[in-house]
Design a protein around this motif. Sequence first.
Motif, PDB file in Angstrom:
ATOM      1  N   PRO A   1     -12.062 -26.645  -8.033  1.00 16.32           N
ATOM      2  CA  PRO A   1     -11.828 -25.395  -8.741  1.00 16.32           C
ATOM      3  C   PRO A   1     -13.134 -24.850  -9.327  1.00 16.32           C
ATOM      4  O   PRO A   1     -14.089 -25.603  -9.506  1.00 16.32           O
ATOM      5  CB  PRO A   1     -10.850 -25.793  -9.849  1.00 16.32           C
ATOM      6  CG  PRO A   1     -11.151 -27.230 -10.100  1.00 16.32           C
ATOM      7  CD  PRO A   1     -11.583 -27.808  -8.778  1.00 16.32           C
ATOM      8  N   PRO A   2     -13.167 -23.561  -9.629  1.00 12.76           N
ATOM      9  CA  PRO A   2     -14.365 -23.019 -10.285  1.00 12.76           C
ATOM     10  C   PRO A   2     -14.567 -23.683 -11.642  1.00 12.76           C
ATOM     11  O   PRO A   2     -13.604 -23.851 -12.388  1.00 12.76           O
ATOM     12  CB  PRO A   2     -14.062 -21.530 -10.454  1.00 12.76           C
ATOM     13  CG  PRO A   2     -12.943 -21.249  -9.509  1.00 12.76           C
ATOM     14  CD  PRO A   2     -12.180 -22.524  -9.362  1.00 12.76           C
ATOM     15  N   PRO A   3     -15.797 -24.081 -11.967  1.00 14.86           N
ATOM     16  CA  PRO A   3     -16.044 -24.714 -13.259  1.00 14.86           C
ATOM     17  C   PRO A   3     -16.165 -23.687 -14.384  1.00 14.86           C
ATOM     18  O   PRO A   3     -16.406 -22.499 -14.142  1.00 14.86           O
ATOM     19  CB  PRO A   3     -17.370 -25.433 -13.047  1.00 14.86           C
ATOM     20  CG  PRO A   3     -18.081 -24.591 -12.039  1.00 14.86           C
ATOM     21  CD  PRO A   3     -17.003 -24.050 -11.135  1.00 14.86           C
ATOM     22  N   GLU A   4     -15.990 -24.180 -15.590  1.00 15.32           N
ATOM     23  CA  GLU A   4     -16.213 -23.351 -16.778  1.00 15.32           C
ATOM     24  C   GLU A   4     -17.717 -23.139 -16.956  1.00 15.32           C
ATOM     25  O   GLU A   4     -18.529 -23.845 -16.360  1.00 15.32           O
ATOM     26  CB  GLU A   4     -15.644 -24.049 -18.018  1.00 15.32           C
ATOM     27  CG  GLU A   4     -14.165 -24.337 -17.947  1.00 15.32           C
ATOM     28  CD  GLU A   4     -13.325 -23.078 -18.015  1.00 15.32           C
ATOM     29  OE1 GLU A   4     -13.751 -22.107 -18.670  1.00 15.32           O
ATOM     30  OE2 GLU A   4     -12.248 -23.074 -17.399  1.00 15.32           O
ATOM     31  N   LYS A   5     -18.093 -22.197 -17.805  1.00 15.46           N
ATOM     32  CA  LYS A   5     -19.513 -21.954 -18.067  1.00 15.46           C
ATOM     33  C   LYS A   5     -20.098 -22.953 -19.060  1.00 15.46           C
ATOM     34  O   LYS A   5     -21.285 -23.209 -19.051  1.00 15.46           O
ATOM     35  CB  LYS A   5     -19.724 -20.529 -18.585  1.00 15.46           C
ATOM     36  CG  LYS A   5     -19.553 -19.487 -17.519  1.00 15.46           C
ATOM     37  CD  LYS A   5     -20.002 -18.133 -17.999  1.00 15.46           C
ATOM     38  CE  LYS A   5     -19.918 -17.142 -16.848  1.00 15.46           C
ATOM     39  NZ  LYS A   5     -20.514 -15.869 -17.167  1.00 15.46           N
ATOM     40  N   ASP A   6     -19.256 -23.510 -19.897  1.00 18.10           N
ATOM     41  CA  ASP A   6     -19.685 -24.463 -20.925  1.00 18.10           C
ATOM     42  C   ASP A   6     -20.251 -25.729 -20.280  1.00 18.10           C
ATOM     43  O   ASP A   6     -19.633 -26.303 -19.381  1.00 18.10           O
ATOM     44  CB  ASP A   6     -18.477 -24.798 -21.813  1.00 18.10           C
ATOM     45  CG  ASP A   6     -18.808 -25.812 -22.856  1.00 18.10           C
ATOM     46  OD1 ASP A   6     -18.410 -26.983 -22.680  1.00 18.10           O
ATOM     47  OD2 ASP A   6     -19.462 -25.443 -23.847  1.00 18.10           O
ATOM     48  N   GLN A   7     -21.423 -26.176 -20.755  1.00 19.96           N
ATOM     49  CA  GLN A   7     -22.067 -27.346 -20.161  1.00 19.96           C
ATOM     50  C   GLN A   7     -21.233 -28.615 -20.327  1.00 19.96           C
ATOM     51  O   GLN A   7     -21.164 -29.438 -19.425  1.00 19.96           O
ATOM     52  CB  GLN A   7     -23.452 -27.560 -20.766  1.00 19.96           C
ATOM     53  CG  GLN A   7     -24.490 -26.614 -20.211  1.00 19.96           C
ATOM     54  CD  GLN A   7     -25.887 -27.018 -20.604  1.00 19.96           C
ATOM     55  OE1 GLN A   7     -26.096 -27.768 -21.547  1.00 19.96           O
ATOM     56  NE2 GLN A   7     -26.857 -26.516 -19.863  1.00 19.96           N
ATOM     57  N   THR A   8     -20.595 -28.772 -21.477  1.00 14.84           N
ATOM     58  CA  THR A   8     -19.760 -29.957 -21.693  1.00 14.84           C
ATOM     59  C   THR A   8     -18.596 -29.964 -20.720  1.00 14.84           C
ATOM     60  O   THR A   8     -18.279 -30.992 -20.114  1.00 14.84           O
ATOM     61  CB  THR A   8     -19.238 -30.005 -23.144  1.00 14.84           C
ATOM     62  OG1 THR A   8     -20.364 -29.988 -24.033  1.00 14.84           O
ATOM     63  CG2 THR A   8     -18.411 -31.247 -23.389  1.00 14.84           C
ATOM     64  N   ALA A   9     -17.964 -28.809 -20.531  1.00 10.97           N
ATOM     65  CA  ALA A   9     -16.853 -28.705 -19.584  1.00 10.97           C
ATOM     66  C   ALA A   9     -17.330 -28.978 -18.158  1.00 10.97           C
ATOM     67  O   ALA A   9     -16.619 -29.610 -17.378  1.00 10.97           O
ATOM     68  CB  ALA A   9     -16.198 -27.328 -19.678  1.00 10.97           C
ATOM     69  N   CYS A  10     -18.533 -28.528 -17.814  1.00 12.81           N
ATOM     70  CA  CYS A  10     -19.076 -28.773 -16.474  1.00 12.81           C
ATOM     71  C   CYS A  10     -19.345 -30.264 -16.268  1.00 12.81           C
ATOM     72  O   CYS A  10     -19.091 -30.797 -15.191  1.00 12.81           O
ATOM     73  CB  CYS A  10     -20.357 -27.969 -16.257  1.00 12.81           C
ATOM     74  SG  CYS A  10     -20.061 -26.230 -15.904  1.00 12.81           S
ATOM     75  N   ALA A  11     -19.853 -30.932 -17.288  1.00 12.37           N
ATOM     76  CA  ALA A  11     -20.107 -32.371 -17.179  1.00 12.37           C
ATOM     77  C   ALA A  11     -18.798 -33.119 -16.954  1.00 12.37           C
ATOM     78  O   ALA A  11     -18.727 -34.040 -16.130  1.00 12.37           O
ATOM     79  CB  ALA A  11     -20.818 -32.876 -18.422  1.00 12.37           C
TER      80      ALA A  11
END
Length: 146
Positions: free
Chosen positions: A35-45
Amino acid sequence: MKLIFGGAFQGKLEQAKKEYEKEHPGVQPVIWDCPPPEKDQTACAEYLQRVDFYADIIDNLQHFTLACSRVGVNPGDILGEYAPALQNKILICTDISQGLVPMEEDLRAWRETNGRTITALAAASDTVIRMFCGIPQYLSKQEEDA
């Protein structure tokens, strides 16, 4: 490993299912749609921890490269960790190198990261298929002259 790449909406997933059916007649593949990731770095990790590299077909790998780009991780490092698991998989990635260059720096970085990832995957793949207008183009690796 098989790599299928091409522009958006070119029939990549349909071709992947056909390729899987050739090798596994009558068996339904397990498909992981990144799925497309969120922009937030923590959410991407956190996103990077959820990618299922054990599925038979991994679709929308460009979303994985976007998450990697947003947290400053080389996708090749993660894919390298899963190299043994990926040997018999079909990876699908949209080629985002065509068209307008994005104005946003992070999206330009993603564009480069995605291109480098596709290039590395193509080099490691047994079969590389470029999809264009629903037509598969089987690409072969040329031997370098000695």
